[in-house]
Design a protein around this motif. Structure first.
Motif, mmCIF file in Angstrom:
data_model
loop_
_atom_site.group_PDB
_atom_site.id
_atom_site.type_symbol
_atom_site.label_atom_id
_atom_site.label_comp_id
_atom_site.label_asym_id
_atom_site.label_seq_id
_atom_site.Cartn_x
_atom_site.Cartn_y
_atom_site.Cartn_z
ATOM 1 N N ARG B 77 46.326 29.620 42.632
ATOM 2 C CA ARG B 77 45.443 29.062 41.598
ATOM 3 C C ARG B 77 45.795 29.689 40.261
ATOM 4 N NH1 ARG B 77 41.366 30.520 45.529
ATOM 5 N NH2 ARG B 77 40.972 28.724 46.876
ATOM 6 N N GLU B 80 45.299 33.523 39.021
ATOM 7 C CA GLU B 80 45.082 34.353 40.207
ATOM 8 C C GLU B 80 46.103 35.500 40.242
ATOM 9 O OE1 GLU B 80 45.199 31.977 43.683
ATOM 10 O OE2 GLU B 80 44.397 33.527 44.991
ATOM 11 N N SER B 283 35.384 29.546 34.659
ATOM 12 C CA SER B 283 36.608 29.374 35.444
ATOM 13 C C SER B 283 37.631 30.457 35.115
ATOM 14 C CB SER B 283 37.174 27.973 35.167
ATOM 15 O OG SER B 283 38.397 27.798 35.851
ATOM 16 N N ALA B 287 38.807 33.361 37.668
ATOM 17 C CA ALA B 287 40.210 33.249 38.088
ATOM 18 C C ALA B 287 41.001 34.499 37.737
ATOM 19 C CB ALA B 287 40.840 32.017 37.455
ATOM 20 N N SER B 292 37.329 32.011 42.575
ATOM 21 C CA SER B 292 37.381 30.577 42.263
ATOM 22 C C SER B 292 36.052 30.097 41.702
ATOM 23 C CB SER B 292 37.748 29.775 43.517
ATOM 24 O OG SER B 292 36.748 29.941 44.507
ATOM 25 N N HIS B 294 34.168 26.161 40.697
ATOM 26 C CA HIS B 294 34.250 24.707 40.717
ATOM 27 C C HIS B 294 32.976 24.128 40.127
ATOM 28 C CE1 HIS B 294 37.793 24.891 43.338
ATOM 29 N NE2 HIS B 294 37.148 25.863 43.980
#
Lengths: 415, 310
Positions: B77, B80, B283, B287, B292, B294
């Motif tokens: 991701r 990350e 986000s 991250a 994570s 969403h």
């Protein structure tokens, strides 16, 4: 038709502004309808608060409106609403007793009839409503003798009393909208009619009369007294030579009655009148009791309810030849009529008629009118529309049911 | 929060509203019927099968030691930490994948459910979607052998935490009944719920709510090595895309703050941009720590939301 809405406890209506006040309080301007969001802070960072003028003025909540409606219905139910029938104007009838005792004064200055009429006026003043009318009726037995919009003082005067008419048959006049006027009312039981009675006092007066003397009674003693004068009989001189005229003259001489020229009926005890001759007079003949009267005859005018037919044409029974009532004899035959058959029987028949219709010189009353005592009576009559009034519909239960239903909806509605 | 002068009247009106009998039933509630149960089970079965295929395809079975079991790979991701990047797989496939590790059987999942009043905003109510997502996450975890714990605050202003723990998939219906008992009536923020010991003890944490009452930094204590954090922001359609015209009185269900706004196109656009910036901050922050984040609409299906989270 039921139109008017009346309230038995109208003071509850003073509380009607309260639901309106509550509706205003809970719906007053705060702004537009609130919309929930978790992003108020985001909005606050972007936009200033909108000016008050830009906001919607009121927010009406269904719950508030239903609650206000329930409160209003409850207040109307507490006020005791009732529909009333619209009443049409009432026509009142006042039945005045035509009997001789109504003219009696009981030692005072006013006759019983006058006192009873005054009571009737007072009773009517309590029941009359705008638009009502009153008809006064002089009644003897079941016959209405006279009708007028105002009572005539003659009804309880000596002239009417001398006729010795009967008391009204009261049961025939027991209806809503009727008032009985009499002197003796204590014994009268009416279901619908009102009663106005002057009351009676023991007194004394003439209880019987015949030409030349009368019987004076005071309750304990009865005294025959000479009459103040001889009865007067009005008979035109021009007719005294006719067969009827000669029989009348003979009768008057035998009875000690004074024959006079025609004059005011109030001044004589009997008027024997002949219809004026006209070119339209036709031959007629009447017969009874073995004799026969023949001659040309005119038409008699309309009579009164008290009239009786004494002699009618043998060919045409509806054509009256002699009509009689107390104090009055009317003849349609012209002066040239002749007697056929048993003339002696005619004289006897004629004398019997005159004896019967001759009025007394003084007013005579029945014996019980002098002996009986009774108190004045004043009873209001029943209005003709009272049955409809009793059927007026109460509406409290309707408003109470509305209040309950609205409250139920207000309890379950979310907003 | 600074109150506008008119809010004094709003607060008074609110008090009167409550006096008129605003009931607990006025708070959003959760309904999870038989259809949802069937769909969630199917989804969990599909998820477990997919995990198994991934593990076979990518050579799972190598043990990484330290008690962590390599169970498969997943795409890298953005933002990350690249220390778990599988360079051999990258050389072979020319696509970055990171190793996915799992503790030995008995991994604990904690699913923190936001039951604050703002979760009642809708329609459809955010709490309904969040509960469906939480239930689906629970059955997926139970299907792959994890021990799942659902947590939420108990009542209106109560900081007592209620929870439901399950270790077997057969006990998942207890989780469903627990979720159905939740109401959007709380006033305490999610940050306090995520600070609970039960949450900190989990190896995998899902935070499901609108996240309006906390900042990303408040959840960073959860983002440490060995713990996976997934924050799911469930927003109502009206919050994601507000109307662009008319007068509206925005009302915060928790603080009762109100703001009267005259909407227009530019203002609505600025709102969307501000909201997007806020969500982007979430986000990016998570991250950066290997966690994570969403965003989903409460109108979306729970399968789509959970698929993105897992």
């Amino acid at each position: 038709m039921f139109e008017a809405l009346v309230f038995d406890s109208s003071y509850w209506l003073w509380a009607l502004p309260l639901p309106a006040l509550l509706a205003w309080w809970f719906s007053r301007a705060i702004g537009a309808a609130p919309q929930p969001t978790g992003a108020v802070d985001v909005w606050r960072s972007l936009a200033p608060e909108a000016p008050r003028a830009a906001r919607r003025s009121w927010r009406w909540s269904a719950r508030v409106l239903l609650t206000v409606g329930a409160l209003t219905s409850a207040l109307l139910a507490l006020a005791g609403p009732r529909t009333t029938p619209r009443e049409s104007p009432t026509s009142w009838r006042v039945v005045v007793d035509a009997s001789p005792s109504m003219a009696w004064q009981d030692g005072g200055a006013t006759a019983r009839g006058e006192r009873a009429i005054a009571l009737a006026r007072r009773v009517l003043a309590g029941v009359l409503e705008p638009g009502d009318d009153v008809q006064w009726q002089l009644v003897s037995a079941e016959r209405v003798l006279e009708r007028a919009s105002e009572p005539d003082p003659r009804w309880w005067g000596a002239q009417t009393a001398r006729l010795s008419l009967e008391r009204p048959r009261w049961s025939a006049f027991d209806e809503p909208g009727v008032v009985w006027v009499t002197d003796r009312g204590e014994e009268l039981l009416s279901r619908h009619a009102g009663v106005c009675a002057s009351g009676e006092a023991k007194s004394e007066g003439v209880i019987a009369s015949w030409p030349g003397s009368h019987l004076w009674g005071s309750g304990e003693a009865w005294t025959a007294q000479p009459a103040s004068r001889a009865p007067r009989v009005a008979l035109d001189v021009g007719y005294r030579s006719s067969a009827i005229g000669r029989a009348s003259v003979a009768w008057a001489r035998a009875r000690g009655v004074d024959l006079v020229e025609a004059r005011d009926p109030a001044e004589v005890e009997l008027s024997i009148e002949f219809a004026p001759s006209t070119p339209l007079a036709r031959r007629a003949a009447g017969a009874r009791e073995g004799w026969r009267l023949e001659g040309s005859a005119a038409e008699l005018g309309s009579g009164t309810p008290l009239d009786e037919t004494w002699l009618a044409d043998v060919q045409e029974r509806s054509r009256l030849l002699v009509r009689a009532a107390r104090g009055r004899v009317e003849c349609a035959l012209a002066v040239d009529h002749v007697i056929a058959g048993d003339s002696a029987a005619f004289v006897v028949s004629w004398a019997e008629l005159l004896d019967r219709v001759l009025l007394p010189v003084q007013v005579t009353v029945p014996l019980d009118a002098l002996l009986v005592r009774s108190m004045p009576v004043e009873r209001a009559p029943q209005r003709p529309l009272d049955e409809q009034r009793s059927a007026s519909q109460p509406l409290a239960h309707v408003f109470a049911a509305c209040a309950a239903v609205l409250a139920l909806f207000a309890a379950v509605v979310r907003r | 929060m600074q109150r506008a002068p008119s809010l004094q009247w709003a607060a008074a009106a609110r008090a009167i509203d409550l006096a008129m009998g605003e009931r607990a039933d006025d708070f959003a509630r959760v309904s999870l019927g038989a259809d949802y149960v069937a769909r969630a089970r199917r989804f969990a079965q599909s998820y477990a099968a997919q995990r198994g295929r991934q593990a076979l395809a990518l050579g799972a079975g190598r043990r990484a030691g330290g008690g962590d079991e390599l169970v498969g790979h997943r795409p890298l991701r953005v933002g990350e930490d690249a220390r778990d990047l599988d360079w051999e797989l990258y050389a072979r496939l020319e696509r970055p994948f990171v190793r996915e590790r799992r503790a030995e059987a008995g991994e604990r999942w904690a699913i923190a459910l936001d039951t604050s009043r703002s979760m009642g905003v809708g329609p459809p109510a955010k709490l309904q979607c969040a509960a469906e997502v939480a239930g689906a996450l629970a059955v997926c975890g139970l299907r792959i052998g994890a021990r799942v714990e659902l947590l939420a605050f108990a009542a209106v202003a109560d900081e007592r935490v209620v929870f439901e723990s399950c270790a077997r998939e057969v006990d998942w219906m207890r989780c469903v009944r627990w979720l159905e008992a939740r109401r959007a009536q709380g006033l305490v923020g999610m940050a306090r719920l995520c600070a609970q010991q039960r949450v900190l003890a989990a190896r995998r944490v899902f935070v499901v709510g609108d996240l309006f009452d906390c900042e990303p930094a408040q959840l960073l204590p959860l983002a440490r090595r060995g713990r996976a954090l997934c924050a799911l922001a469930i927003l109502a359609p009206a919050e994601l895309t507000p109307p662009s015209s008319g007068d509206v009185l925005w009302s915060d269900p928790e603080s009762d703050a109100r703001l009267a706004v005259r909407l227009d196109g530019p203002l609505a656009e600025r709102y969307r941009a501000a909201l997007a910036a806020r969500l982007a901050r979430w986000s990016t922050t998570l991250a950066r720590h290997g966690q994570s984040f969403h965003v989903a609409s409460s109108a979306a299906s729970f399968e789509d939301v959970v698929r993105a989270a897992l």
